[in-house]
Design an enzyme around this catalytic site. Sequence first.
Site, short mmCIF file in Angstrom:
data_model
loop_
_atom_site.label_atom_id
_atom_site.label_comp_id
_atom_site.label_asym_id
_atom_site.label_seq_id
_atom_site.Cartn_x
_atom_site.Cartn_y
_atom_site.Cartn_z
N ASN A 1 73.32 36.07 0.86
CA ASN A 1 72.24 36.66 0.05
C ASN A 1 71.00 35.78 0.19
OD1 ASN A 1 70.60 37.80 -1.87
ND2 ASN A 1 71.71 36.95 -3.62
N LYS B 1 68.00 36.26 -0.96
CA LYS B 1 67.04 36.26 -2.07
C LYS B 1 65.60 36.35 -1.53
CE LYS B 1 70.24 33.43 -4.62
NZ LYS B 1 70.44 32.64 -5.79
N HIS C 1 73.25 41.52 -9.59
CA HIS C 1 73.14 40.06 -9.43
C HIS C 1 72.55 39.46 -10.71
CE1 HIS C 1 71.97 36.12 -8.02
NE2 HIS C 1 72.82 36.30 -7.02
N GLU D 1 80.62 35.80 -9.82
CA GLU D 1 79.68 34.69 -9.66
C GLU D 1 79.35 34.09 -11.03
OE1 GLU D 1 77.17 34.93 -5.95
OE2 GLU D 1 76.16 36.23 -7.37
C1 PEP Z 1 73.90 33.62 -5.35
O1 PEP Z 1 72.74 33.54 -5.66
O2 PEP Z 1 74.47 34.73 -5.35
C2 PEP Z 1 74.63 32.40 -4.98
C3 PEP Z 1 75.93 32.43 -4.90
O3 PEP Z 1 73.87 31.28 -4.74
P1 PEP Z 1 74.39 29.82 -4.28
O4 PEP Z 1 75.40 30.01 -3.17
O5 PEP Z 1 73.16 29.13 -3.80
O6 PEP Z 1 75.01 29.18 -5.47
#
Ligand code: PEP
Length: 247
Positions: free
Chosen positions: A7, A9, A96, A165
Amino acid sequence: MRYFIGNWKMFGVPKSINILNKINSFYSKDKNRKKYRVIITPPYTLIQTYAKYFKKKNIYIGSQNCYQKDQFSSNTAAVSPYMIRQVGAQYTLVGHSDNRSEGDTDIMLKNKVKFALKNNLRVVFCIGENKKDKKNKKTFGVLKRQLTRVLEKNFNVNNIIVAYEPIWSIGTGKIPTKADLENITFYVKKVLKSIFKNKSPAVLYGGSVDGSNVRMFRDLRGIDGFLVGGASKSSKKFIDIIKNYYR
Ligand code: PEP
């Protein structure tokens, strides 16, 4: 099948396709490639170019979000599932925590999932508790609510993936303990089976996954892949995750 989802972003311009080219050439030569799928969710601005370029290659392109309406509407700056599908994306994230914190409600998320599925996008539905929920031992309740308020039994379970997450883990370098993660994944799958006639979609873990901790996740039961934020912006870091997972 395992999933490695990157991802991006708010990252990336057209030339960032170099990162994906490197991942693609690694994948093409990887003896384990039949075991997993790579999906990248760049910003909206890059979906069409990347999806076209990788159409006959090995990287699937997804969107990071979609609007909660089907096709066209008068909502300024909104992008619908129909529009996303039409430019070649095959997946979309929904829910998300970045978007939940900016106002996505369960009803909005339900419509996003519904219209994404209707437009033949596979949905990666993100759930996760925050630091306070965790501290107050509310994790299971929060996850159950996030799942049952949005997912419906008539949604096509084969086109849904769930990404667990924990918000306190995203971008912080903190990860759950093995025992916690195993229990949570087991519980999430149990709730999903109760929604989808005893069938559970794949469940991924996301939150500070990198090449050095991925092996600990590999040994856990029930984790079907990863949603990777920070480490997906570097081909080396992303490839290291896959390499070390199968090492
Ligand atoms: C995310 O933003 O979905 C994520 C998992 O970020 P990170 O891997 O940087 O923790």
